[in-house]
Enzyme design. Structure first.
Site, PDB file in Angstrom:
ATOM      1  N   TYR A 144       0.405  -1.256  -0.439  1.00  0.00           N
ATOM      2  CA  TYR A 144      -0.285   0.293  -0.366  1.00  0.00           C
ATOM      3  C   TYR A 144       0.381   1.290   0.154  1.00  0.00           C
ATOM      4  O   TYR A 144       1.881   1.098   0.843  1.00  0.00           O
ATOM      5  CB  TYR A 144      -0.819   0.314   1.267  1.00  0.00           C
ATOM      6  CG  TYR A 144      -1.546   1.341   1.314  1.00  0.00           C
ATOM      7  CD1 TYR A 144      -2.695   1.749   0.590  1.00  0.00           C
ATOM      8  CD2 TYR A 144      -1.967   1.844   2.098  1.00  0.00           C
ATOM      9  CE1 TYR A 144      -3.698   1.935   0.754  1.00  0.00           C
ATOM     10  CE2 TYR A 144      -2.254   2.871   2.331  1.00  0.00           C
ATOM     11  CZ  TYR A 144      -3.297   2.930   1.317  1.00  0.00           C
ATOM     12  OH  TYR A 144      -4.322   4.448   1.977  1.00  0.00           O
ATOM     13  N   ASP A 239       9.058   2.592  -0.075  1.00  0.00           N
ATOM     14  CA  ASP A 239       8.110   3.256   0.424  1.00  0.00           C
ATOM     15  C   ASP A 239       8.073   2.915   1.586  1.00  0.00           C
ATOM     16  O   ASP A 239       8.247   2.015   2.135  1.00  0.00           O
ATOM     17  CB  ASP A 239       6.667   3.096  -0.145  1.00  0.00           C
ATOM     18  CG  ASP A 239       5.572   4.168   1.056  1.00  0.00           C
ATOM     19  OD1 ASP A 239       6.254   4.138   1.927  1.00  0.00           O
ATOM     20  OD2 ASP A 239       4.437   3.834   0.293  1.00  0.00           O
ATOM     21  N   LYS A 267       4.444   8.306   9.018  1.00  0.00           N
ATOM     22  CA  LYS A 267       4.107   8.674  10.292  1.00  0.00           C
ATOM     23  C   LYS A 267       5.532   8.284  11.359  1.00  0.00           C
ATOM     24  O   LYS A 267       5.068   9.166  12.075  1.00  0.00           O
ATOM     25  CB  LYS A 267       4.036   6.402  10.407  1.00  0.00           C
ATOM     26  CG  LYS A 267       2.998   6.228   9.421  1.00  0.00           C
ATOM     27  CD  LYS A 267       2.370   4.589   9.326  1.00  0.00           C
ATOM     28  CE  LYS A 267       1.006   4.577   8.433  1.00  0.00           C
ATOM     29  NZ  LYS A 267       1.584   4.080   7.474  1.00  0.00           N
TER      30      LYS A 267
HETATM   31  C1  LIG Z   1       0.586   4.678   5.778  1.00  0.00           C
HETATM   32  C2  LIG Z   1       1.314   4.414   4.247  1.00  0.00           C
HETATM   33  C3  LIG Z   1       1.152   5.429   3.506  1.00  0.00           C
HETATM   34  C4  LIG Z   1       0.033   6.589   3.735  1.00  0.00           C
HETATM   35  O1  LIG Z   1       0.595   6.794   4.742  1.00  0.00           O
HETATM   36  P1  LIG Z   1      -0.814   7.791   4.615  1.00  0.00           P
HETATM   37  O2  LIG Z   1      -0.381   9.013   6.364  1.00  0.00           O
HETATM   38  O3  LIG Z   1      -1.937   7.219   5.829  1.00  0.00           O
HETATM   39  O4  LIG Z   1      -1.416   8.788   3.429  1.00  0.00           O
HETATM   40  C5  LIG Z   1       1.412   4.960   2.167  1.00  0.00           C
HETATM   41  N1  LIG Z   1       2.257   4.192   2.421  1.00  0.00           N
HETATM   42  C6  LIG Z   1       2.936   3.248   3.039  1.00  0.00           C
HETATM   43  C7  LIG Z   1       4.079   1.703   3.235  1.00  0.00           C
HETATM   44  C8  LIG Z   1       1.853   3.096   4.911  1.00  0.00           C
HETATM   45  O5  LIG Z   1       2.066   2.644   5.484  1.00  0.00           O
END
Ligand SMILES: *Cc1c(COP(=O)(O)O)cnc(C)c1O
Length: 427
Positions: A144, A239, A267
């Site tokens: 994701y 990511d 995060k």
């Molecule tokens: C949480 C997450 C996102 C999106 O971040 P948001 O702050 O919720 O928009 C993108 N990539 C990864 C791997 C994530 O865990």
């Protein structure tokens, strides 16, 4: 009239917010039942509307690595608030946070701060396209990267076909450039590069994936991603929104010893406030406006309160032994759950790195999303509700990872193992 305040809040919420929540997984749709409305949190715990206490193993999906309300972080935020919420002009604190990130992550020489992981991943794609002059991107099933149009894609019907959108409202034209492959499949990766490598702007991957439960890229697979990107002139984008500053101080790239071209972060770097970033070498980042021609902007980017929270958090996690202790706690928890499952004759496996973990109701660790999704959801849901009813809060979906914070005590871990033993005996 119900006396369950979570239930009455949920009913009220559903009247004014779609599905009663502002992010879908919070609605408990996968596991059923009533979402807990959180009133307050401290350390490793939060309390719901009924004043029921939970040991928190989601930590806001990763950011709360120090636990809730860490005194040093609270003080930094309180001080920042008094000096102003937002200026729309640069501040020293943004520079400090950028310098801190660059110091911790060797592959990053320059960084742009934004407000969410979605924004960071979306901007990284634009940057990769701008740098390479190519349109196509490659991602993996189960990873994701936020909810930007081009990334809400599932695999097409064959290797040679590009993706199909997973959300209404995303035009086919927007996802026609996104290729989706199974995670950890080197053969398909090589074939895809043979077919499309010279048209690929980037390959984007969660190197330790936390959005299909916890599934790490094998070393061989990660190495091949790096090699093929270099060979074909595509950018490798890690990511690390979830795994960065979480599985180890230097993120998954330090665990795998691979240098990506662009890193997407979020995060933990906001410590629980809206803050994310993307960064890479100067040669790549200098393509960003106002230096270069790739446009990106944000009213609240580098927000002074969020950066104060993030900076204080990053300072704390750099203290000697921080990740060793966190890893130890996480392993004690997962090994305890594994032993409890085995004692009850349940198929079970666990994996973890730093303060992030996964457990599976299989004897062997799954390697991709398709396998994760064969989990017996009924048994998972029973386990979830059993833990929840006994004050242990894990992610309300079998395809999510778990998180341990520095605030979890040995006693919290022991309690969580005892509860799991009891619940598993009834499965
Ligand atoms: C949480 C997450 C996102 C999106 O971040 P948001 O702050 O919720 O928009 C993108 N990539 C990864 C791997 C994530 O865990």
């Amino acid at each position: 009239m119900t006396t369950d305040l979570n239930l009455s809040l949920f009913e009220r919420a559903k009247q004014c917010i779609p599905g009663g929540v502002n992010s879908p997984v919070r609605a408990f749709k996968a596991v059923g039942g009533t979402p807990r409305f959180i009133k307050k949190a401290q350390g490793a715990y939060f309390w719901d509307a009924n004043d029921q206490r939970y040991i928190d193993y989601i930590g806001s999906w990763g950011p709360m690595i120090l636990g809730h309300g860490h005194p040093v972080v609270v003080e930094a935020v309180q001080k920042a608030v008094v000096d102003g919420f937002s200026f729309g002009a640069p501040t020293e604190r943004e520079v400090e946070l950028a310098e801190e990130i660059i110091k911790i992550v060797p592959s990053i020489e320059m960084v742009r701060l934004v407000s969410s992981g979605t924004e960071a991943a979306m901007s990284a794609i634009r940057l990769a396209r701008g740098v390479t002059g190519r349109n196509k991107i490659l991602k993996f099933e189960g990873c994701y990267h936020g909810h930007a149009d081009a990334l809400l894609v599932k695999a097409g019907s064959g290797l040679a076909t590009f993706g199909q959108s997973t959300s209404a409202g995303v035009p086919a034209e927007v996802v026609q450039h996104t290729l989706v492959l199974p995670f950890n499949d080197i053969e398909q990766l090589e074939q895809a590069f043979e077919l499309h490598g010279k048209d690929l702007a980037c390959l984007m991957i969660e190197p330790i994936a936390g959005n299909m439960n916890f599934v790490r890229a094998s070393q061989a697979f990660a190495n091949r991603c790096r090699e093929l990107c270099t060979q074909y002139g595509a950018l490798l984008v890690f990511d690390e929104v979830m795994c960065g500053f979480r599985v180890a101080l230097g993120g998954a790239q330090s665990v795998l010893k691979i240098k990506p071209d662009i890193t997407v972060m979020g995060k933990v770097i906001g410590g629980g406030m809206p803050l994310a970033a993307f960064g890479g070498s100067k040669a790549i980042m200098e393509h960003m406006a106002p230096m270069g021609s790739v446009y990106q902007a944000g009213t609240l980017s580098g927000n002074p309160v969020a950066t104060a929270c993030g900076l204080a958090t990053l300072k704390e996690i750099q203290k000697p032994g921080f990740f060793d202790q966190l890893s130890q706690k996480t392993q004690t928890l997962t090994q305890g759950w594994l032993a409890a499952a085995k004692a009850n004759g349940l198929p079970f496996s666990v994996d973890s790195e730093g303060g992030m973990f996964g457990f599976f109701m299989f004897d062997e660790l799954p390697q991709n999303y398709a396998k994760v999704m064969t989990t017996n959801s009924q048994v998972f849901n029973q386990l979830f509700h059993g833990l929840l009813d006994n004050g242990v809060y894990i992610a309300p979906a079998l395809y999510e990872a778990g998180f341990v914070s520095a605030a979890h005590t040995n006693e919290d871990i022991a309690t969580s193992i005892e509860v799991a033993k009891k619940v598993m005996a009834g499965l």
